[in-house]
Write an enzyme that holds these catalytic residues in place. Structure first.
Site, PDB file in Angstrom:
ATOM      1  N   LYS A   1       0.818  -1.221   0.000  1.00 59.96           N
ATOM      2  CA  LYS A   1       0.000   0.000   0.000  1.00 59.96           C
ATOM      3  C   LYS A   1       0.844   1.261   0.000  1.00 59.96           C
ATOM      4  O   LYS A   1       0.434   2.283  -0.543  1.00 59.96           O
ATOM      5  CB  LYS A   1      -0.974   0.003   1.187  1.00 59.96           C
ATOM      6  CG  LYS A   1      -2.092  -1.000   1.016  1.00 59.96           C
ATOM      7  CD  LYS A   1      -3.325  -0.613   1.804  1.00 59.96           C
ATOM      8  CE  LYS A   1      -4.477  -1.525   1.440  1.00 59.96           C
ATOM      9  NZ  LYS A   1      -5.632  -1.384   2.306  1.00 59.96           N
TER      10      LYS A   1
ATOM     11  N   LYS B   1      -4.948  -9.601  -6.400  1.00 62.01           N
ATOM     12  CA  LYS B   1      -6.204 -10.013  -5.766  1.00 62.01           C
ATOM     13  C   LYS B   1      -7.338  -9.044  -6.102  1.00 62.01           C
ATOM     14  O   LYS B   1      -7.092  -7.869  -6.375  1.00 62.01           O
ATOM     15  CB  LYS B   1      -6.022 -10.155  -4.249  1.00 62.01           C
ATOM     16  CG  LYS B   1      -5.861  -8.857  -3.532  1.00 62.01           C
ATOM     17  CD  LYS B   1      -5.938  -9.009  -2.017  1.00 62.01           C
ATOM     18  CE  LYS B   1      -5.805  -7.615  -1.428  1.00 62.01           C
ATOM     19  NZ  LYS B   1      -5.820  -7.486  -0.029  1.00 62.01           N
TER      20      LYS B   1
ATOM     21  N   LYS C   1     -10.999  -3.654  -3.347  1.00 63.12           N
ATOM     22  CA  LYS C   1     -11.776  -2.413  -3.471  1.00 63.12           C
ATOM     23  C   LYS C   1     -10.927  -1.301  -4.047  1.00 63.12           C
ATOM     24  O   LYS C   1     -11.436  -0.341  -4.594  1.00 63.12           O
ATOM     25  CB  LYS C   1     -12.205  -1.918  -2.074  1.00 63.12           C
ATOM     26  CG  LYS C   1     -13.022  -2.893  -1.292  1.00 63.12           C
ATOM     27  CD  LYS C   1     -13.285  -2.370   0.116  1.00 63.12           C
ATOM     28  CE  LYS C   1     -12.817  -3.387   1.112  1.00 63.12           C
ATOM     29  NZ  LYS C   1     -13.551  -3.618   2.289  1.00 63.12           N
TER      30      LYS C   1
HETATM   31  P1  TYM Z   1     -10.725  -6.107   4.214  1.00 64.64           P
HETATM   32  O1  TYM Z   1     -11.722  -5.044   4.501  1.00 64.64           O
HETATM   33  O2  TYM Z   1      -9.699  -5.817   3.152  1.00 64.64           O
HETATM   34  O3  TYM Z   1     -11.449  -7.459   3.808  1.00 64.64           O
HETATM   35  C1  TYM Z   1     -12.447  -8.070   4.617  1.00 64.64           C
HETATM   36  C2  TYM Z   1     -12.327  -9.587   4.532  1.00 64.64           C
HETATM   37  O4  TYM Z   1     -12.404 -10.025   3.170  1.00 64.64           O
HETATM   38  C3  TYM Z   1     -11.263 -10.809   2.844  1.00 64.64           C
HETATM   39  N1  TYM Z   1     -10.882 -10.535   1.449  1.00 64.64           N
HETATM   40  C4  TYM Z   1     -10.700 -11.482   0.520  1.00 64.64           C
HETATM   41  N2  TYM Z   1     -10.834 -12.824   0.580  1.00 64.64           N
HETATM   42  C5  TYM Z   1     -10.601 -13.523  -0.579  1.00 64.64           C
HETATM   43  N3  TYM Z   1     -10.259 -12.931  -1.753  1.00 64.64           N
HETATM   44  C6  TYM Z   1     -10.111 -11.574  -1.852  1.00 64.64           C
HETATM   45  N4  TYM Z   1      -9.781 -11.003  -3.005  1.00 64.64           N
HETATM   46  C7  TYM Z   1     -10.338 -10.797  -0.674  1.00 64.64           C
HETATM   47  N5  TYM Z   1     -10.298  -9.463  -0.408  1.00 64.64           N
HETATM   48  C8  TYM Z   1     -10.628  -9.325   0.891  1.00 64.64           C
HETATM   49  C9  TYM Z   1     -10.169 -10.330   3.802  1.00 64.64           C
HETATM   50  O5  TYM Z   1      -9.165 -11.311   3.981  1.00 64.64           O
HETATM   51  C10 TYM Z   1     -10.957 -10.074   5.061  1.00 64.64           C
HETATM   52  O6  TYM Z   1     -11.133 -11.269   5.796  1.00 64.64           O
HETATM   53  N6  TYM Z   1      -7.502  -5.522   7.946  1.00 64.64           N
HETATM   54  C11 TYM Z   1      -8.771  -6.126   7.596  1.00 64.64           C
HETATM   55  C12 TYM Z   1      -9.925  -5.712   8.505  1.00 64.64           C
HETATM   56  C13 TYM Z   1      -9.670  -5.969   9.948  1.00 64.64           C
HETATM   57  C14 TYM Z   1      -9.707  -7.229  10.593  1.00 64.64           C
HETATM   58  C15 TYM Z   1      -9.436  -6.954  11.974  1.00 64.64           C
HETATM   59  C16 TYM Z   1      -9.928  -8.536  10.162  1.00 64.64           C
HETATM   60  C17 TYM Z   1      -9.400  -5.015  10.887  1.00 64.64           C
HETATM   61  N7  TYM Z   1      -9.256  -5.612  12.112  1.00 64.64           N
HETATM   62  C18 TYM Z   1      -9.379  -7.989  12.930  1.00 64.64           C
HETATM   63  C19 TYM Z   1      -9.864  -9.574  11.118  1.00 64.64           C
HETATM   64  C20 TYM Z   1      -9.601  -9.282  12.475  1.00 64.64           C
HETATM   65  C21 TYM Z   1      -9.119  -5.707   6.169  1.00 64.64           C
HETATM   66  O7  TYM Z   1      -8.701  -4.657   5.714  1.00 64.64           O
HETATM   67  O8  TYM Z   1      -9.986  -6.545   5.550  1.00 64.64           O
END
Ligand code: TYM
Length: 339
Positions: free
Chosen positions: A118, A202, A205
């Site tokens: 990022k 991947k 968003k």
């Molecule tokens: P975020 O918002 O990017 O994504 C949310 C969840 O979706 C999964 N994900 C994917 N899985 C498969 N293929 C993809 N292309 C894909 N894109 C996203 C992510 O793995 C995630 O499970 N940092 C985290 C949010 C967070 C969090 C936490 C998660 C903050 N605190 C504590 C677990 C525990 C994030 O940005 O996810």
């Protein structure tokens, strides 16, 4: 002081409320959250404090939050059964993050691939929040003494860091306060859903191309058109999954299909072996539409009711606050701080 008893399985996971849900989130995480509601006490939150790692117009941030809450409920998260809330309503997340900043090491954070991706070439210009992001994520799960954290593959490294922080804190202060959480990367072929434009990056968003992802808000026609235009190769589909090696786009599309229909890759290939993408893509589009269209319909209804969404989040926050407070109290005491 002893901590209140925790259920044998406590699930905690979060999602950033930036932009809408896409198929990667849905298959990699959210649909598994939905299933876990039957098995465990679940806390699901909107990581709005994490969204501060980049500048977002405050009004947009506010409306994104409600939209994401609506999208989760439309996908099947039940705000009565599960605890659904946003981080910012619970200052304990930020407070515990600060306590854990004393334990986390700069060297550990320097290794985080998400920070490297990022910040890119502009590392010096990245926000401190982007660098410290994984420590807040550790606080999110350690606060509730989570046992299981369902995530997609891309969050695995952050969860391993949370485990390292928990273990170091427990060792340094000679306590068993924190439970080292298990990353729960199910999702099978959908643990890492890739971009429709490039099978090596991947689905995300933040990809500037709207054609790279299927959003929950996409119409049936838009879904069919994105799949029709999805990048592929000229070869027909093979019988043996091993022959998909080196064919990133084909692997991704077959994986999405398998995740949607609950089949194995072998089963999907048995149906389409020898056929080209001209035959496979319409079937894939139909499978995506069958999952997404009902969610989109519910989302459209829920979106309009801002006060109901706010009420869900407030009631979820109240329940989460009560669960997290004893851990935070104890953490302050353990490090020798009075408040
Ligand atoms: P975020 O918002 O990017 O994504 C949310 C969840 O979706 C999964 N994900 C994917 N899985 C498969 N293929 C993809 N292309 C894909 N894109 C996203 C992510 O793995 C995630 O499970 N940092 C985290 C949010 C967070 C969090 C936490 C998660 C903050 N605190 C504590 C677990 C525990 C994030 O940005 O996810």
């Amino acid at each position: 002081m002893t901590l209140p008893e925790r259920p044998a399985m406590r699930v905690v996971s979060g999602i950033q409320p930036t932009g809408g849900l896409h198929l990667g989130n849905l298959l990699g995480a959210i649909l598994r959250w939905v299933r876990m509601q039957d098995e465990a006490q679940c806390l699901f939150f909107l990581a709005d404090l994490h969204s501060l790692s980049e500048y977002i117009d405050p009004e947009v941030r506010r409306s994104n939050l409600r939209d994401m809450a609506a999208a989760l409920i439309a996908s099947g998260i039940d705000p009565e059964r599960s605890i659904l809330f946003n981080q910012a309503r619970i200052p304990a997340h930020a407070e515990l993050c600060w306590l854990l900043n004393g334990t986390a090491r700069i060297g550990w954070l320097n290794r985080m691939t998400q920070f490297k991706d990022k910040s890119g070439k502009n590392r010096e210009g990245a926000s401190v929040a982007l660098f410290d992001y994984p420590v807040l994520q550790a606080a999110d799960v350690l606060l509730y003494r989570a046992t299981h954290v369902p995530i997609g593959e891309d969050q695995k490294q952050h969860l391993e860091l949370a485990r390292d922080i928990a273990l170091k804190f427990n060792t340094d202060y000679d306590t068993d306060l924190f439970v080292a959480p298990e990353p729960f990367i199910g999702g099978g072929t959908a643990a890492r859903v890739m971009s429709l434009r490039d099978g090596r990056s991947k689905m995300s968003k933040s990809d500037p191309s709207d054609q790279s992802r299927i959003a929950l808000t996409d119409s049936d026609d838009a879904i069919a058109q994105k799949i029709r235009k999805a990048r592929t190769d000229p070869e027909p589909l093979p019988t043996d999954p091993a022959e998909l090696a080196g064919r990133a786009e084909a692997t991704n599309l077959v994986g999405i299909f398998a995740a949607l229909t609950g089949e194995t890759v072998e089963q999907v290939l048995a149906r389409f072996a020898g056929q080209g993408f001209g035959a496979f893509k319409p079937a894939l589009a139909d499978a995506i539409i069958a999952t997404v269209a009902p969610i989109r319909g519910r989302l459209e209804q829920l979106r309009g009711d801002e006060s109901a969404l706010d009420a869900y989040l407030e009631s979820g926050a109240e329940r989460a606050r009560a669960l997290g407070a004893p851990t935070l109290d104890k953490a302050y005491r353990i490090v020798g701080l009075s408040r």
